[in-house]
Design an enzyme around this catalytic site. Structure first.
Site, PDB file in Angstrom:
ATOM      1  N   TYR A 139       0.823  -1.212   0.000  1.00  0.00           N
ATOM      2  CA  TYR A 139       0.000   0.000   0.000  1.00  0.00           C
ATOM      3  C   TYR A 139       0.861   1.268   0.000  1.00  0.00           C
ATOM      4  O   TYR A 139       0.440   2.295  -0.494  1.00  0.00           O
ATOM      5  CB  TYR A 139      -0.904   0.038   1.235  1.00  0.00           C
ATOM      6  CG  TYR A 139      -2.237  -0.656   1.082  1.00  0.00           C
ATOM      7  CD1 TYR A 139      -2.306  -1.970   0.640  1.00  0.00           C
ATOM      8  CD2 TYR A 139      -3.426   0.001   1.403  1.00  0.00           C
ATOM      9  CE1 TYR A 139      -3.528  -2.614   0.523  1.00  0.00           C
ATOM     10  CE2 TYR A 139      -4.645  -0.637   1.280  1.00  0.00           C
ATOM     11  CZ  TYR A 139      -4.693  -1.942   0.843  1.00  0.00           C
ATOM     12  OH  TYR A 139      -5.904  -2.567   0.732  1.00  0.00           O
ATOM     13  N   LYS A 189       3.438 -15.402   1.880  1.00  0.00           N
ATOM     14  CA  LYS A 189       3.608 -16.097   0.603  1.00  0.00           C
ATOM     15  C   LYS A 189       5.105 -16.365   0.463  1.00  0.00           C
ATOM     16  O   LYS A 189       5.758 -15.983  -0.510  1.00  0.00           O
ATOM     17  CB  LYS A 189       3.038 -15.221  -0.531  1.00  0.00           C
ATOM     18  CG  LYS A 189       2.948 -15.903  -1.880  1.00  0.00           C
ATOM     19  CD  LYS A 189       1.896 -17.011  -1.965  1.00  0.00           C
ATOM     20  CE  LYS A 189       1.997 -17.742  -3.284  1.00  0.00           C
ATOM     21  NZ  LYS A 189       1.127 -18.933  -3.360  1.00  0.00           N
ATOM     22  N   ASP A 221      -2.769 -18.229   0.032  1.00  0.00           N
ATOM     23  CA  ASP A 221      -3.797 -18.915  -0.769  1.00  0.00           C
ATOM     24  C   ASP A 221      -4.454 -20.026   0.041  1.00  0.00           C
ATOM     25  O   ASP A 221      -5.669 -20.198   0.041  1.00  0.00           O
ATOM     26  CB  ASP A 221      -3.207 -19.439  -2.098  1.00  0.00           C
ATOM     27  CG  ASP A 221      -1.896 -20.192  -1.936  1.00  0.00           C
ATOM     28  OD1 ASP A 221      -1.318 -20.195  -0.820  1.00  0.00           O
ATOM     29  OD2 ASP A 221      -1.431 -20.787  -2.925  1.00  0.00           O
ATOM     30  N   ASP A 245      -6.240  -7.115   3.980  1.00  0.00           N
ATOM     31  CA  ASP A 245      -7.383  -6.455   3.342  1.00  0.00           C
ATOM     32  C   ASP A 245      -8.299  -7.511   2.732  1.00  0.00           C
ATOM     33  O   ASP A 245      -9.510  -7.499   2.927  1.00  0.00           O
ATOM     34  CB  ASP A 245      -6.877  -5.492   2.261  1.00  0.00           C
ATOM     35  CG  ASP A 245      -8.019  -4.807   1.528  1.00  0.00           C
ATOM     36  OD1 ASP A 245      -8.935  -4.306   2.221  1.00  0.00           O
ATOM     37  OD2 ASP A 245      -8.004  -4.786   0.284  1.00  0.00           O
ATOM     38  N   ASP A 249     -12.119  -9.241   4.473  1.00  0.00           N
ATOM     39  CA  ASP A 249     -13.441  -9.242   3.824  1.00  0.00           C
ATOM     40  C   ASP A 249     -13.982 -10.669   3.732  1.00  0.00           C
ATOM     41  O   ASP A 249     -15.165 -10.909   3.935  1.00  0.00           O
ATOM     42  CB  ASP A 249     -13.362  -8.657   2.401  1.00  0.00           C
ATOM     43  CG  ASP A 249     -13.663  -7.162   2.363  1.00  0.00           C
ATOM     44  OD1 ASP A 249     -13.367  -6.480   3.370  1.00  0.00           O
ATOM     45  OD2 ASP A 249     -14.196  -6.682   1.341  1.00  0.00           O
TER      46      ASP A 249
HETATM   47  C1  IPM Z   1     -10.328  -1.426   4.165  1.00  0.00           C
HETATM   48  C2  IPM Z   1     -10.608  -0.761   2.837  1.00  0.00           C
HETATM   49  C3  IPM Z   1      -9.476   0.202   2.532  1.00  0.00           C
HETATM   50  C4  IPM Z   1      -8.205  -0.612   2.398  1.00  0.00           C
HETATM   51  C5  IPM Z   1      -9.686   1.105   1.302  1.00  0.00           C
HETATM   52  C6  IPM Z   1     -10.995   1.864   1.391  1.00  0.00           C
HETATM   53  C7  IPM Z   1      -8.545   2.050   1.101  1.00  0.00           C
HETATM   54  O1  IPM Z   1     -10.800  -1.716   1.842  1.00  0.00           O
HETATM   55  O2  IPM Z   1     -10.222  -0.699   5.172  1.00  0.00           O
HETATM   56  O3  IPM Z   1     -10.212  -2.649   4.199  1.00  0.00           O
HETATM   57  O4  IPM Z   1      -7.904  -1.142   1.310  1.00  0.00           O
HETATM   58  O5  IPM Z   1      -7.481  -0.715   3.384  1.00  0.00           O
HETATM   59 MG    MG Z   2     -10.803  -3.705   2.560  1.00  0.00          MG
END
Ligand code: IPM
Ligand code: MG
Length: 370
Positions: A139, A189, A221, A245, A249
């Protein structure tokens, strides 16, 4: 206790209104001197001040004891240059407050078992914590950019970690694991990436200082696969910025709704940033359909980890737990036999649950906690 509130974009203002009312109520019940100040951030700040993280907003956050963010993101800025997009404001805030540790707890609440897209027997009992490095990795790595043009154009980013950066996030993950079920899974990884080899070596080097914690290493993975195959096997997952990240999710979906997941971002000193894992959901903004629970649970994390107010934090979590057990659901969590409510009405039910005194020795709420 000064709190900077960042309502941001999309559903942000609606869920902020609910959360603010609850913080005021819990503050007066628990005698907390909470002072809340709102500042523009994300798309709302681009519209108001021409940039996603105005200097005044960053100053206000730095001066606060804790920062509570709702959500940022607005498709109307998708074609703007990177620095002029809402997401850059969030990355700037994380870097500006040196919030290197992002904690994302995922606990499957029994009353919501049916809301997951996975089988109830797979997700039942899941209680894990993603500890994601937040101010390094791909990032922020240099060099990055685009060179050339046309079919000769190239774009590149750099995934890089220094030993010190790995050590400080690993130490945080070990400490948290030692307070939970004492299992740490470090994700990398290392079969392909040099940066992951260093990551793994640093974690291994630290392991003997935490003899009570069992460490395993897993390729990213495989971790993605195990998370949906056997999610109960995980306690603390330690990841770099990008892997965390993605996996957070995925882990969020175990719980049925991403609208339930809070997070905390912490540094060594200074205010922490507390925010829902979900985004700004522009498709439902302004329709009173948003789920405010992740922000309310983020406010609870703020009270506990940012302001040291354990009992006020538990009061908020208990209110969320009770409202869910009573069967109230925003549309994203709706299930048979439940009552669908809007964002505002959910807020009213939460306030009522908060005002209803809980007996001493009541069990810990089932909701997401670190
Ligand atoms: C998160 C989001 C952020 C990230 C974005 C909005 C920059 O997806 O907080 O997980 O990638 O960190
Ligand atoms: Mg995110």
């Amino acid at each position: 206790m000064n709190i900077t509130l960042l309502p941001g974009d999309g559903i942000g203002p609606e869920i902020t209104a609910v959360t603010k009312a609850l913080l005021q109520a819990v503050g007066s019940r628990h005698g907390l001197p909470l002072v809340m100040e709102e500042a523009p951030m994300g798309g709302a700040a681009i519209a108001a001040c021409g940039e996603p993280l105005p200097k005044e907003t960053l100053r206000c956050c730095r001066a606060a004891d804790a920062v509570l963010l709702a959500a940022i993101g607005d498709p109307q800025y998708d074609r703007h240059p990177r620095q002029q997009r809402p997401e850059s404001g969030l990355l700037g805030l994380r870097a500006g407050l040196q919030l290197f540790a992002n904690l994302r707890p995922v606990k499957v609440i029994p009353s919501l078992l049916g809301a997951s897209s996975l089988k109830p027997e797979v997700v039942s009992g899941v209680d894990l914590l993603v500890v994601r490095e937040l101010t390094g990795g791909i990032y922020f790595g240099q060099p990055k950019g685009r060179i050339g043009s046309g079919s000769g154009e190239r774009a590149f980013n750099t995934m890089t970690y220094g030993a010190m950066e790995v050590d400080r996030i690993a130490a945080m993950a070990f400490r948290l694991a030692s307070q939970r079920r004492r299992r740490l899974c470090s994700v990398d990884k290392a079969n392909v990436l040099d940066v992951s080899q260093l990551w793994r070596e640093r974690v291994e080097r630290m392991a003997p200082t935490w003899p009570d914690v069992t460490v395993e290493h897993m390729y990213v993975d495989n971790a993605a696969m195990q998370l949906i195959r056997q999610p109960r096997r995980f306690d603390v997952l330690l990841t770099g910025n990008l892997f965390g990240d993605i996996l957070s999710d995925e882990a969020a979906m175990l719980s049925g709704s991403i609208g339930l997941l809070p997070s905390a971002s912490l540094g060594d000193s200074g205010p922490g940033l507390f925010e829902p894992v979900h985004g700004s959901a522009p498709d439902i903004a302004g329709q009173d359909r948003a789920n405010p629970l992740a922000m309310v649970l983020s406010a609870a994390m703020m009270l506990r980890l940012g302001l040291g107010q354990e009992s006020a934090a538990t009061a908020l979590e208990t209110a969320v737990d009770r409202v869910l057990k009573a069967g109230f659901r925003t549309p994203d969590m709706m299930a048979d036999g439940c009552v669908v409510v809007g964002c505002g009405a959910m807020g009213e039910h939460l306030l009522a649950a908060l005002e209803d005194p809980v007996e001493d020795g009541a069990p810990q709420p089932d909701v997401n906690r670190v």
